[in-house]
Write a protein that holds these residues in place. Structure first.
Motif, PDB file in Angstrom:
ATOM      1  N   PRO A 153       5.523  43.130  25.449  1.00 15.35           N
ATOM      2  CA  PRO A 153       4.495  42.962  26.478  1.00 15.35           C
ATOM      3  C   PRO A 153       3.170  43.555  25.991  1.00 15.35           C
ATOM      4  CG  PRO A 153       5.875  44.820  27.026  1.00 15.35           C
ATOM      5  CD  PRO A 153       6.472  44.199  25.786  1.00 15.35           C
ATOM      6  N   CYS A 154       2.113  43.277  26.699  1.00 17.95           N
ATOM      7  CA  CYS A 154       0.790  43.765  26.300  1.00 17.95           C
ATOM      8  C   CYS A 154       0.620  45.261  26.549  1.00 17.95           C
ATOM      9  CB  CYS A 154      -0.297  42.989  27.042  1.00 17.95           C
ATOM     10  SG  CYS A 154      -0.379  41.244  26.560  1.00 17.95           S
ATOM     11  N   SER A 155       1.392  45.807  27.456  1.00 21.39           N
ATOM     12  CA  SER A 155       1.294  47.233  27.769  1.00 21.39           C
ATOM     13  C   SER A 155       2.171  48.039  26.812  1.00 21.39           C
ATOM     14  CB  SER A 155       1.728  47.491  29.221  1.00 21.39           C
ATOM     15  OG  SER A 155       1.743  48.870  29.496  1.00 21.39           O
ATOM     16  N   LYS A 156       1.571  48.857  25.975  1.00 15.88           N
ATOM     17  CA  LYS A 156       2.329  49.650  25.011  1.00 15.88           C
ATOM     18  C   LYS A 156       3.261  50.652  25.686  1.00 15.88           C
ATOM     19  CE  LYS A 156      -0.601  49.650  20.898  1.00 15.88           C
ATOM     20  NZ  LYS A 156      -1.387  50.516  19.981  1.00 15.88           N
ATOM     21  N   ALA A 157       2.889  51.080  26.879  1.00 18.03           N
ATOM     22  CA  ALA A 157       3.690  52.085  27.577  1.00 18.03           C
ATOM     23  C   ALA A 157       5.113  51.606  27.840  1.00 18.03           C
ATOM     24  CB  ALA A 157       3.012  52.468  28.891  1.00 18.03           C
ATOM     25  N   SER A 158       5.310  50.307  27.922  1.00 12.38           N
ATOM     26  CA  SER A 158       6.640  49.768  28.238  1.00 12.38           C
ATOM     27  C   SER A 158       7.420  49.334  26.999  1.00 12.38           C
ATOM     28  CB  SER A 158       6.504  48.582  29.199  1.00 12.38           C
ATOM     29  OG  SER A 158       5.698  47.564  28.633  1.00 12.38           O
ATOM     30  N   TRP A 159       6.827  49.463  25.813  1.00 11.76           N
ATOM     31  CA  TRP A 159       7.477  48.990  24.589  1.00 11.76           C
ATOM     32  C   TRP A 159       8.822  49.679  24.353  1.00 11.76           C
ATOM     33  CZ3 TRP A 159       3.440  48.296  20.039  1.00 11.76           C
ATOM     34  CH2 TRP A 159       2.577  47.234  20.371  1.00 11.76           C
ATOM     35  N   SER A 160       8.836  50.997  24.425  1.00 11.78           N
ATOM     36  CA  SER A 160      10.040  51.752  24.094  1.00 11.78           C
ATOM     37  C   SER A 160      11.212  51.353  24.987  1.00 11.78           C
ATOM     38  CB  SER A 160       9.776  53.252  24.235  1.00 11.78           C
ATOM     39  OG  SER A 160      10.931  53.994  23.947  1.00 11.78           O
ATOM     40  N   LYS A 161      10.974  51.257  26.265  1.00 16.91           N
ATOM     41  CA  LYS A 161      12.026  50.907  27.213  1.00 16.91           C
ATOM     42  C   LYS A 161      12.541  49.495  26.969  1.00 16.91           C
ATOM     43  CE  LYS A 161      12.973  50.608  32.183  1.00 16.91           C
ATOM     44  NZ  LYS A 161      12.391  50.779  33.562  1.00 16.91           N
ATOM     45  N   ILE A 162      11.623  48.554  26.764  1.00 16.70           N
ATOM     46  CA  ILE A 162      12.015  47.156  26.567  1.00 16.70           C
ATOM     47  C   ILE A 162      12.752  46.973  25.245  1.00 16.70           C
ATOM     48  CG2 ILE A 162      11.084  44.849  26.082  1.00 16.70           C
ATOM     49  CD1 ILE A 162       9.020  45.381  28.278  1.00 16.70           C
ATOM     50  N   LEU A 163      12.252  47.601  24.180  1.00 14.87           N
ATOM     51  CA  LEU A 163      12.902  47.466  22.877  1.00 14.87           C
ATOM     52  C   LEU A 163      14.311  48.054  22.900  1.00 14.87           C
ATOM     53  CD1 LEU A 163       9.942  48.311  20.474  1.00 14.87           C
ATOM     54  CD2 LEU A 163      11.063  46.096  20.740  1.00 14.87           C
ATOM     55  N   THR A 164      14.467  49.197  23.541  1.00 13.89           N
ATOM     56  CA  THR A 164      15.789  49.813  23.646  1.00 13.89           C
ATOM     57  C   THR A 164      16.754  48.901  24.392  1.00 13.89           C
ATOM     58  OG1 THR A 164      14.855  52.047  23.604  1.00 13.89           O
ATOM     59  CG2 THR A 164      17.079  51.801  24.499  1.00 13.89           C
ATOM     60  N   LYS A 165      16.284  48.328  25.490  1.00 18.51           N
ATOM     61  CA  LYS A 165      17.123  47.446  26.305  1.00 18.51           C
ATOM     62  C   LYS A 165      17.522  46.194  25.525  1.00 18.51           C
ATOM     63  CE  LYS A 165      17.049  44.761  30.606  1.00 18.51           C
ATOM     64  NZ  LYS A 165      16.217  44.377  31.796  1.00 18.51           N
ATOM     65  N   LYS A 166      16.568  45.558  24.850  1.00 17.02           N
ATOM     66  CA  LYS A 166      16.837  44.325  24.117  1.00 17.02           C
ATOM     67  C   LYS A 166      17.779  44.567  22.941  1.00 17.02           C
ATOM     68  CE  LYS A 166      14.163  41.182  26.174  1.00 17.02           C
ATOM     69  NZ  LYS A 166      14.675  39.894  26.713  1.00 17.02           N
ATOM     70  N   ARG A 167      17.545  45.650  22.226  1.00 13.29           N
ATOM     71  CA  ARG A 167      18.354  45.933  21.042  1.00 13.29           C
ATOM     72  C   ARG A 167      19.782  46.301  21.422  1.00 13.29           C
ATOM     73  NH1 ARG A 167      13.317  49.206  18.196  1.00 13.29           N
ATOM     74  NH2 ARG A 167      12.224  47.336  17.394  1.00 13.29           N
ATOM     75  N   LYS A 168      19.961  46.972  22.531  1.00 11.77           N
ATOM     76  CA  LYS A 168      21.316  47.269  23.004  1.00 11.77           C
ATOM     77  C   LYS A 168      22.010  45.988  23.460  1.00 11.77           C
ATOM     78  CE  LYS A 168      20.891  52.128  24.357  1.00 11.77           C
ATOM     79  NZ  LYS A 168      20.936  53.116  25.477  1.00 11.77           N
ATOM     80  N   LEU A 169      21.248  45.103  24.063  1.00 15.69           N
ATOM     81  CA  LEU A 169      21.805  43.821  24.494  1.00 15.69           C
ATOM     82  C   LEU A 169      22.284  43.018  23.288  1.00 15.69           C
ATOM     83  CD1 LEU A 169      22.353  41.720  26.700  1.00 15.69           C
ATOM     84  CD2 LEU A 169      19.977  40.940  26.451  1.00 15.69           C
ATOM     85  N   TYR A 170      21.511  43.055  22.214  1.00 10.58           N
ATOM     86  CA  TYR A 170      21.907  42.324  21.006  1.00 10.58           C
ATOM     87  C   TYR A 170      23.182  42.928  20.415  1.00 10.58           C
ATOM     88  CZ  TYR A 170      21.686  39.923  16.543  1.00 10.58           C
ATOM     89  OH  TYR A 170      21.990  39.140  15.448  1.00 10.58           O
ATOM     90  N   GLU A 171      23.296  44.249  20.428  1.00  6.55           N
ATOM     91  CA  GLU A 171      24.524  44.902  19.964  1.00  6.55           C
ATOM     92  C   GLU A 171      25.719  44.439  20.798  1.00  6.55           C
ATOM     93  OE1 GLU A 171      24.039  49.109  20.064  1.00  6.55           O
ATOM     94  OE2 GLU A 171      22.511  49.161  18.484  1.00  6.55           O
ATOM     95  N   GLN A 172      25.483  44.243  22.074  1.00 12.04           N
ATOM     96  CA  GLN A 172      26.546  43.771  22.968  1.00 12.04           C
ATOM     97  C   GLN A 172      26.961  42.352  22.592  1.00 12.04           C
ATOM     98  OE1 GLN A 172      25.585  44.195  27.145  1.00 12.04           O
ATOM     99  NE2 GLN A 172      27.142  42.713  27.757  1.00 12.04           N
ATOM    100  N   PHE A 173      25.987  41.511  22.250  1.00  7.83           N
ATOM    101  CA  PHE A 173      26.298  40.142  21.822  1.00  7.83           C
ATOM    102  C   PHE A 173      27.216  40.166  20.596  1.00  7.83           C
ATOM    103  CE2 PHE A 173      21.952  38.533  23.539  1.00  7.83           C
ATOM    104  CZ  PHE A 173      22.484  38.477  24.823  1.00  7.83           C
ATOM    105  N   ILE A 174      26.884  41.006  19.637  1.00  8.60           N
ATOM    106  CA  ILE A 174      27.697  41.110  18.421  1.00  8.60           C
ATOM    107  C   ILE A 174      29.102  41.576  18.763  1.00  8.60           C
ATOM    108  CG2 ILE A 174      28.001  42.363  16.249  1.00  8.60           C
ATOM    109  CD1 ILE A 174      24.985  42.407  15.918  1.00  8.60           C
ATOM    110  N   ASP A 175      29.176  42.566  19.620  1.00  7.43           N
ATOM    111  CA  ASP A 175      30.469  43.135  19.989  1.00  7.43           C
ATOM    112  C   ASP A 175      31.358  42.111  20.686  1.00  7.43           C
ATOM    113  OD1 ASP A 175      32.283  45.443  20.332  1.00  7.43           O
ATOM    114  OD2 ASP A 175      31.845  45.181  22.458  1.00  7.43           O
ATOM    115  N   GLU A 176      30.747  41.257  21.519  1.00  3.26           N
ATOM    116  CA  GLU A 176      31.527  40.318  22.326  1.00  3.26           C
ATOM    117  C   GLU A 176      31.775  38.979  21.645  1.00  3.26           C
ATOM    118  OE1 GLU A 176      29.445  39.909  25.992  1.00  3.26           O
ATOM    119  OE2 GLU A 176      29.862  41.958  26.679  1.00  3.26           O
TER     120      GLU A 176
END
Length: 402
Positions: free
Chosen positions: A55-78
């Motif tokens: 997103p354009c707001s840097k303040a939300s980068w850390s939260k969004i990246l953590t969420k997306k990357r964990k979701l991708y790990e879940q895809f691999i696991d499943e």
């Protein structure tokens, strides 16, 4: 006093835009349209923004990246690995009257799905092994292999699922979806795309996993030959980022950026939508119209020779020119395409420019020579093509304003 180079000036412009806490995406795209410097990993960050992953707001980068990357790990696991209990040993016995098993005929059987997936995986495996053969990057080991996969004893290594299989045809059957066939430019690699030993994996193996997961998560479309050419430049840009904090997550970030890009160009890959406004036939018609407008003699020459636009532009447009130029030039082209506010209108202008810069040869040559030249675009300074494309796009805008 030393005068700044064009590259240094552009780097300064990009840094000014990226330095803002609230990034103005329109301003960033305006800067990136003229090319993103290769140095310091700016391209991969800008692409993450322009492909709507960050997103354009840097303040939300850390939260969004953590969420997306964990979701991708879940895809691999499943979705990566064999069905059934992971911890079952060779001496364990399964009651086949109740449990799911490899011989089950139940259409809802996980094993049935597993074997069907191998048909698609077979094509993916073949395609990623010939990705960007002019460079050795994809044959090299990644610095950040997926530990869950490379230390699985081989059960999650996708290439092992199809290593004893073979293809009877060039394309996976798609039941009416997707392109009937793309005339891919087959180039022989200078090195073997061999899998890495346990504990490590090559970049092409990572790309194979991304494409397989995409196919699993998008069953209505699945994998279509040519998608490997779309994902290649994105992954390369992310996986060569000099900043290890970004490079470490190249796989997950590439997956989501590729997914976002495919959501915009998926109609190119769906045969039933060829005639739609966003379909490939409509794009080819727009290219033909633009060529007729900007260079009538060349348009007429190709018409007289029955050298139809689809003979060469089908691959140009569908694969975003990823097979017509060397990878560094493709990266530069995609800077402009991703920054295009009209989203891929500039792609039409680039394709038109490619034809016009060859006008002297096209006007002087016969059909066989011309079709070969257009299907195998000759080496050229990409800036010549892009400058001509910008000129054509400007003329088009002026006509619309009038």
């Amino acid at each position: 006093m030393r005068v700044k180079t064009v590259n240094e000036f552009r780097l300064k412009e990009v840094d000014e835009e990226l330095g803002k806490e609230e990034i103005n995406l329109t301003s960033l795209k305006s800067v990136c349209f003229h090319g993103i410097p290769d140095e310091q990993g700016r391209r991969s960050l800008c692409w993450r923004l322009m492909l709507n992953y960050l997103p354009c707001s840097k303040a939300s980068w850390s939260k969004i990246l953590t969420k997306k990357r964990k979701l991708y790990e879940q895809f691999i696991d499943e979705m990566i690995g064999m069905p059934g209990p992971e911890n079952i040993n060779d001496n364990s016995r399964v009651d086949v009257t109740f449990d799911d098993h490899p011989l089950s005929l139940n259409p809802e059987s996980e094993w049935q799905t597993y074997f069907k997936d191998n048909d698609v995986l077979l094509q993916i495996d073949k395609d990623v092994r010939r990705l960007c053969p002019d460079i050795s990057f994809f044959q090299q080991p990644t610095d950040y292999p997926c530990q869950d996969v490379v230390n699985s004893g081989g059960t999650k290594r996708l290439h092992r699922r199809v290593q004893h299989s073979f293809l009877n045809s060039a394309n996976v059957e798609r039941k009416g979806l997707g392109i009937t066939k793309i005339a891919l430019a087959v180039k022989k690699a200078t090195e073997d795309y061999a899998p890495m030993e346990e504990g490590s994996e090559a970049h092409w193996e990572v790309v194979e996993r991304i494409l397989f997961l995409y196919a699993k998560l998008n069953p209505g479309q699945g994998y279509v030959q040519g998608m490997n050419e779309i994902i290649g430049p994105i992954y390369y840009s992310f996986a060569t980022d000099p900043n290890p904090e970004w490079r470490e997550f190249a796989e997950a970030d590439c997956f989501f950026c590729f997914t976002n890009l495919m959501s915009e160009i998926r109609d190119f890959f769906i045969k039933t939508l060829d005639d739609a406004e966003s379909g490939i036939k409509r794009l080819m018609a727009r290219l033909s119209t633009e060529l007729k407008l900007h260079d009538p003699p060349v348009f007429q020459r190709l018409q007289q020779q029955d050298l139809h636009i689809q003979y060469y532009s089908f691959r140009w447009l569908t694969l975003l020119l990823s097979q017509e130029f060397p990878l560094p030039d493709v990266l530069r082209i995609w800077d402009s395409l991703f920054a295009d506010e009209k989203r891929f209108s500039f792609l039409i202008s680039i394709c038109c420019a490619m034809i016009i810069v060859l006008r002297d040869q096209l006007l002087a040559s016969d059909f066989p020579t011309n079709v070969k030249m257009l299907q195998n675009f000759p080496p050229m300074d990409i800036q010549v093509v892009l400058s001509k494309a910008a000129e054509l796009a400007g003329q088009q805008t002026e006509k619309l304003i009038r």
